[in-house]
Design a protein around this motif. Structure first.
Motif, PDB file in Angstrom:
ATOM      1  N   GLU A 106       5.013   6.636 -15.208  1.00 16.33           N
ATOM      2  CA  GLU A 106       4.949   5.978 -13.947  1.00 16.33           C
ATOM      3  C   GLU A 106       5.233   6.878 -12.862  1.00 16.33           C
ATOM      4  OE1 GLU A 106       8.032   2.933 -13.882  1.00 16.33           O
ATOM      5  OE2 GLU A 106       7.394   2.189 -11.990  1.00 16.33           O
ATOM      6  N   VAL A 107       4.295   6.781 -11.709  1.00 19.03           N
ATOM      7  CA  VAL A 107       4.157   7.388 -10.603  1.00 19.03           C
ATOM      8  C   VAL A 107       4.602   6.919  -9.345  1.00 19.03           C
ATOM      9  CG1 VAL A 107       2.355   8.433  -9.200  1.00 19.03           C
ATOM     10  CG2 VAL A 107       1.760   8.214 -11.412  1.00 19.03           C
ATOM     11  N   PHE A 108       5.538   7.905  -8.744  1.00 19.31           N
ATOM     12  CA  PHE A 108       6.327   7.462  -7.671  1.00 19.31           C
ATOM     13  C   PHE A 108       5.970   8.264  -6.227  1.00 19.31           C
ATOM     14  CE2 PHE A 108       8.753   6.335 -11.357  1.00 19.31           C
ATOM     15  CZ  PHE A 108       9.346   5.218 -11.028  1.00 19.31           C
ATOM     16  N   ILE A 109       5.947   7.730  -5.152  1.00 20.73           N
ATOM     17  CA  ILE A 109       5.738   8.476  -4.033  1.00 20.73           C
ATOM     18  C   ILE A 109       7.071   8.274  -3.200  1.00 20.73           C
ATOM     19  CG2 ILE A 109       4.795   6.441  -2.793  1.00 20.73           C
ATOM     20  CD1 ILE A 109       3.188   9.633  -1.665  1.00 20.73           C
ATOM     21  N   VAL A 110       7.293   9.598  -2.693  1.00 17.23           N
ATOM     22  CA  VAL A 110       8.709  10.193  -1.906  1.00 17.23           C
ATOM     23  C   VAL A 110       8.232  10.129  -0.319  1.00 17.23           C
ATOM     24  CG1 VAL A 110      10.812  11.283  -1.935  1.00 17.23           C
ATOM     25  CG2 VAL A 110       9.599  10.936  -4.088  1.00 17.23           C
ATOM     26  N   SER A 111       8.581   9.337   0.407  1.00 21.74           N
ATOM     27  CA  SER A 111       8.353   9.730   1.742  1.00 21.74           C
ATOM     28  C   SER A 111       9.149   8.873   2.599  1.00 21.74           C
ATOM     29  CB  SER A 111       6.972   9.337   1.858  1.00 21.74           C
ATOM     30  OG  SER A 111       6.709   7.999   2.689  1.00 21.74           O
ATOM     31  N   GLY A 112       9.785   9.584   3.827  1.00 21.62           N
ATOM     32  CA  GLY A 112      10.591   9.136   4.727  1.00 21.62           C
ATOM     33  C   GLY A 112      11.940   8.482   4.017  1.00 21.62           C
ATOM     34  N   GLY A 113      12.348   9.121   3.075  1.00 22.05           N
ATOM     35  CA  GLY A 113      13.738   8.756   2.355  1.00 22.05           C
ATOM     36  C   GLY A 113      13.510   7.842   1.415  1.00 22.05           C
ATOM     37  N   HIS A 114      12.151   7.093   1.155  1.00 23.55           N
ATOM     38  CA  HIS A 114      12.143   6.115   0.223  1.00 23.55           C
ATOM     39  C   HIS A 114      11.111   6.712  -0.885  1.00 23.55           C
ATOM     40  CE1 HIS A 114      13.216   3.102   3.269  1.00 23.55           C
ATOM     41  NE2 HIS A 114      12.856   3.784   3.855  1.00 23.55           N
ATOM     42  N   VAL A 115      11.633   6.215  -2.087  1.00 26.99           N
ATOM     43  CA  VAL A 115      10.850   6.471  -3.466  1.00 26.99           C
ATOM     44  C   VAL A 115      10.193   5.090  -3.749  1.00 26.99           C
ATOM     45  CG1 VAL A 115      11.132   7.135  -5.611  1.00 26.99           C
ATOM     46  CG2 VAL A 115      12.713   8.093  -3.926  1.00 26.99           C
ATOM     47  N   ARG A 116       8.851   5.326  -3.900  1.00 25.15           N
ATOM     48  CA  ARG A 116       8.410   3.741  -4.261  1.00 25.15           C
ATOM     49  C   ARG A 116       7.360   4.163  -5.363  1.00 25.15           C
ATOM     50  NH1 ARG A 116       6.619   2.986   1.821  1.00 25.15           N
ATOM     51  NH2 ARG A 116       6.996   5.086   1.445  1.00 25.15           N
ATOM     52  N   SER A 117       7.296   3.349  -6.211  1.00 26.91           N
ATOM     53  CA  SER A 117       6.753   3.228  -7.514  1.00 26.91           C
ATOM     54  C   SER A 117       5.225   2.734  -7.115  1.00 26.91           C
ATOM     55  CB  SER A 117       7.266   2.361  -8.438  1.00 26.91           C
ATOM     56  OG  SER A 117       6.036   2.320  -9.627  1.00 26.91           O
ATOM     57  N   GLU A 166      -3.764  -3.415  -2.910  1.00 23.56           N
ATOM     58  CA  GLU A 166      -2.657  -2.985  -3.635  1.00 23.56           C
ATOM     59  C   GLU A 166      -2.865  -1.478  -3.735  1.00 23.56           C
ATOM     60  OE1 GLU A 166      -1.947  -4.430  -7.289  1.00 23.56           O
ATOM     61  OE2 GLU A 166      -1.795  -6.803  -6.868  1.00 23.56           O
ATOM     62  N   THR A 167      -1.706  -0.684  -3.933  1.00 23.09           N
ATOM     63  CA  THR A 167      -1.650   0.703  -4.085  1.00 23.09           C
ATOM     64  C   THR A 167      -1.843   0.890  -5.739  1.00 23.09           C
ATOM     65  OG1 THR A 167       0.787   0.563  -4.461  1.00 23.09           O
ATOM     66  CG2 THR A 167       0.173   0.986  -2.243  1.00 23.09           C
ATOM     67  N   LEU A 168      -2.274   2.074  -5.761  1.00 25.90           N
ATOM     68  CA  LEU A 168      -2.733   2.548  -7.402  1.00 25.90           C
ATOM     69  C   LEU A 168      -2.465   4.060  -7.536  1.00 25.90           C
ATOM     70  CD1 LEU A 168      -6.319   2.464  -8.489  1.00 25.90           C
ATOM     71  CD2 LEU A 168      -5.594   2.226  -6.104  1.00 25.90           C
ATOM     72  N   ALA A 169      -2.179   4.461  -8.743  1.00 23.65           N
ATOM     73  CA  ALA A 169      -2.573   5.812  -9.056  1.00 23.65           C
ATOM     74  C   ALA A 169      -3.792   5.952  -9.838  1.00 23.65           C
ATOM     75  CB  ALA A 169      -1.060   6.273  -9.849  1.00 23.65           C
ATOM     76  N   LEU A 194      -7.632  15.653  -9.584  1.00 22.20           N
ATOM     77  CA  LEU A 194      -6.231  15.801  -9.151  1.00 22.20           C
ATOM     78  C   LEU A 194      -5.584  14.224  -9.277  1.00 22.20           C
ATOM     79  CD1 LEU A 194      -6.468  18.421  -6.233  1.00 22.20           C
ATOM     80  CD2 LEU A 194      -5.229  18.716  -8.597  1.00 22.20           C
ATOM     81  N   LEU A 195      -4.579  14.307  -9.216  1.00 13.89           N
ATOM     82  CA  LEU A 195      -3.766  12.877  -9.107  1.00 13.89           C
ATOM     83  C   LEU A 195      -3.686  12.448  -7.704  1.00 13.89           C
ATOM     84  CD1 LEU A 195      -2.062  10.440 -10.253  1.00 13.89           C
ATOM     85  CD2 LEU A 195       0.077  11.767  -9.573  1.00 13.89           C
ATOM     86  N   GLU A 196      -4.396  11.094  -7.429  1.00 18.36           N
ATOM     87  CA  GLU A 196      -4.350  10.574  -5.917  1.00 18.36           C
ATOM     88  C   GLU A 196      -3.792   9.244  -6.135  1.00 18.36           C
ATOM     89  OE1 GLU A 196      -8.843  12.086  -4.904  1.00 18.36           O
ATOM     90  OE2 GLU A 196      -8.039  10.291  -4.136  1.00 18.36           O
ATOM     91  N   ILE A 197      -3.068   8.995  -4.984  1.00 25.05           N
ATOM     92  CA  ILE A 197      -2.412   7.739  -4.535  1.00 25.05           C
ATOM     93  C   ILE A 197      -3.247   7.000  -3.562  1.00 25.05           C
ATOM     94  CG2 ILE A 197      -0.389   6.570  -3.866  1.00 25.05           C
ATOM     95  CD1 ILE A 197       1.139   8.689  -4.854  1.00 25.05           C
ATOM     96  N   GLY A 198      -3.965   5.667  -3.846  1.00 22.87           N
ATOM     97  CA  GLY A 198      -4.845   5.133  -3.149  1.00 22.87           C
ATOM     98  C   GLY A 198      -4.288   3.655  -2.913  1.00 22.87           C
ATOM     99  N   VAL A 199      -5.292   2.867  -2.261  1.00 23.11           N
ATOM    100  CA  VAL A 199      -4.973   1.693  -2.054  1.00 23.11           C
ATOM    101  C   VAL A 199      -6.555   1.015  -2.138  1.00 23.11           C
ATOM    102  CG1 VAL A 199      -4.737  -0.220  -0.265  1.00 23.11           C
ATOM    103  CG2 VAL A 199      -2.857   1.343  -0.602  1.00 23.11           C
ATOM    104  N   ASN A 200      -6.923  -0.315  -2.947  1.00 22.32           N
ATOM    105  CA  ASN A 200      -8.060  -0.563  -3.231  1.00 22.32           C
ATOM    106  C   ASN A 200      -8.633  -1.130  -1.931  1.00 22.32           C
ATOM    107  OD1 ASN A 200     -10.414  -1.657  -3.896  1.00 22.32           O
ATOM    108  ND2 ASN A 200      -9.577  -3.379  -5.258  1.00 22.32           N
ATOM    109  N   GLY A 201      -9.557  -0.536  -1.270  1.00 15.67           N
ATOM    110  CA  GLY A 201     -10.102  -1.280   0.094  1.00 15.67           C
ATOM    111  C   GLY A 201      -9.263  -0.986   1.300  1.00 15.67           C
ATOM    112  N   GLY A 202      -8.402   0.043   1.299  1.00 16.84           N
ATOM    113  CA  GLY A 202      -7.508   0.231   2.230  1.00 16.84           C
ATOM    114  C   GLY A 202      -7.060   1.856   2.239  1.00 16.84           C
ATOM    115  N   SER A 203      -6.098   2.049   3.173  1.00 17.53           N
ATOM    116  CA  SER A 203      -5.658   3.372   3.371  1.00 17.53           C
ATOM    117  C   SER A 203      -4.208   3.516   2.936  1.00 17.53           C
ATOM    118  CB  SER A 203      -5.561   3.695   5.071  1.00 17.53           C
ATOM    119  OG  SER A 203      -4.862   4.755   5.001  1.00 17.53           O
ATOM    120  N   ALA A 204      -3.869   4.229   1.902  1.00 20.04           N
ATOM    121  CA  ALA A 204      -2.586   4.375   1.206  1.00 20.04           C
ATOM    122  C   ALA A 204      -1.864   5.288   2.285  1.00 20.04           C
ATOM    123  CB  ALA A 204      -2.524   5.430  -0.179  1.00 20.04           C
ATOM    124  N   ALA A 205      -2.300   6.050   3.142  1.00 24.23           N
ATOM    125  CA  ALA A 205      -1.471   6.616   4.264  1.00 24.23           C
ATOM    126  C   ALA A 205      -0.875   5.777   5.024  1.00 24.23           C
ATOM    127  CB  ALA A 205      -2.312   7.887   5.039  1.00 24.23           C
TER     128      ALA A 205
END
Lengths: 281, 281, 281
Positions: free
Chosen positions: B214-225, B240-243, B250-261
């Protein structure tokens, strides 16, 4: 080898306009080598277009043809110019955007397109060329870059006789640009360009700037010193403002690692003042 | 056929700087083929420039010369590098921007420009070339891309002997990039690039990512799967977000049709955590 | 001389994606001539990509290959198309982005890539080419522009037989674009494109617009007249709105020296109404 064509415009890169012009050029001159100067001149900003061209044309091989399409008067009566100078050639609208570069290039011979004769010459030169035939059949009133300037450049680069399609012209329009003043002890000028890094480029030539003089920027009612002339950005700490001679041979005001335009809230037309060491007390 | 030169910079496309460099290159090497990698690296961002180059150089023909001008230290004492690797060559400032690509390209032989010998070689090689003569007469302190890097590339592509204008150098500067960690059951890394679509590219290689982890992103004090690894953007619903493994391996985190950032309010330097299936309970 | 390839995408110019595709193309076809149409189509906007291509393809030499990579379904089951028309060729995903241009180009013969046969043909055609071998070894699921479209174009431009790598296909996907209506005295259409200047381009062809008819824009619940047809921007005062026939042969609404999109708060999909002189009382 075919000569180089440079291309400067305010078309931006969002639409297909630049591509359409290049398609016409490639249809007329298969081996053409096109170099973009910039297509992100602010819409209709003749001073910025003139600055871009005048700062770049001198770095291209002899014989280069410089095409500029910043043409807010498209479809009105303004002439389309073809200018030959000692080392290079220019095509663009007669609205002043070519003047600074063409005069600097030396011995400019100015010509205006004769639309009727040009149409005939295109028909002869590019008989059977479906792209040119389409342009001749359906010319637009809003996109002379594609429908007139590009085939004119194509005609010239394909070896067409300029005399057949133009008539000599005495003068061309010039821009009413701010003029710096150099007096003993005190030089005044203006910011004439803000580049993408936020550097404030002035119209004061390097030769006017004594290294011990102090440089001031006048903007929004404030006069601020940016100190004496520095060698390069790294000569001051990160985030600090500085005065230096930029790559154009003009006085510039910059910020090491930042944008002088933002830091100083300054921009096009703002005043710049240089006071000689002997005048400060 | 002349070799390809790729060109990467932080000049942006608003000004004529890119055009000036290309003019010098075309003046030195008439048949030069120039491919832009990007000119929109954020001003002075060496990590982003390194990422762009390292991800692109490998797709070019053998012998390609890669020019990178991201040079916040222009005019200071930093060296100008010429690097030969097994399959390609690099020119740029010695500030770390070339290191990742040059090391990956293999067997890098590092050289530093010898300015005095270079000036002499330019005079010989391009005698009578008005553009080069102008550069030699009036070099700037702020635009080495045009005044030194471009003629160096021109000299090399025109067949000039590198040994005549450089001296061997043992080491080059490297960037202090974040380093991912791979431990049994738990991998940590960082977002090292945010692309124009808003995809968050990490420094975690594909081989470290078990599809059931399972992949998690840690940003702004939050940990989200962001769930387990997906095949491609279309594997999840729009928005929806995806890994996934991106085109760089390389591993990327994206959003289908959107901006993960945007959706995740995440960016450069944020942490990424991968927890193996066996560790979750 | 090698044919021209045009390249249209939504990659933007911030990242190295466009450069990676061009590297693969140059690795396959050393003498390739690439012309960018635009890479700033909004991410995944098929209508805008279709508009850019359909407005530009007609200005390129016969035989030009038009590559379009606007591909939100990358890595899913959608086909990769190769289309031959009377005068040119197209490569892109089967999501509708090619349809308008391919149909206008005439007599389109549609083919879908056969991935297995394509892989074999690439191995044969480009044996020993390290770039192609790398693509075959490590194809991505998210960047078919680089890993499939570019080598397909390279294969075709290198003289490869299209029949060896594709199978004929009856239909292609088409976009569900708004359709204008032409009735006696009253014509309705839509804004189908907003260009970089803020011009509102409609889907109403020039032939439907009587010069004495009045043109209205319908946006945000407001109906505003923009007057009768003008010749060009300069036909009205600076800052004034106008209706004119644009360079595409379609009715446009513009502002002389400004942005109609801003001035009228109008954009894609907004309604346009033309009422004949005889209907107004």
């Amino acid at each position: 080898m075919d000569p180089v064509l440079t291309f400067t415009s305010d078309f931006g890169l969002h639409d297909s306009y630049v591509g359409q012009v290049k398609g016409v050029l490639a249809s007329c001159v298969p081996g053409i080598r096109i170099v973009d100067i910039t297509h992100q001149v602010d819409a209709g900003n003749l001073a910025a277009g003139s600055f871009a061209l005048a700062g770049a044309y001198t770095y291209f091989p002899a014989g280069t043809l410089h095409l500029v399409v910043i043409d807010p008067g498209v479809g009105t009566e303004r002439d389309i110019l073809y200018i030959e100078s000692t080392s290079c050639r220019f095509v663009g609208p007669d609205n002043g955007v070519l003047a600074e570069a063409a005069e600097a290039a030396g011995a400019a011979r100015i010509h205006a397109l004769d639309l009727e004769r040009f149409t005939g010459a295109l028909r002869d030169t590019f008989a059977g060329n479906p792209v040119v035939e389409q342009l001749l059949r359906e010319p637009s009133t809003t996109f002379h870059g594609r429908d007139l300037f590009a085939p004119l450049c194509g005609y010239l680069l394909a070896g067409g006789d300029p005399g057949r399609v133009t008539r000599p012209k005495k003068n061309m329009h010039k821009l009413d640009l701010p003029v710096p003043e150099h007096k003993p002890g005190r030089t005044t000028g203006q910011v004439v360009y803000v580049d993408g890094f936020g550097n404030l480029v002035t119209n004061i030539p390097a030769g006017w700037v004594d290294p011990r003089s102090e440089v001031f920027i006048v903007s929004g009612g404030h006069v601020r010193s940016v100190g004496t002339l520095q060698h390069t950005y790294g000569s001051v700490e990160r985030g600090e403002t500085l005065a230096l001679i930029g790559s154009r041979g003009l006085l510039e005001i910059g910020v090491n690692g930042g944008s002088a335009a933002s830091v100083l809230s300054a921009g096009y037309g703002d005043g710049v003042l240089i006071i000689a060491e002997t005048e400060r007390s």
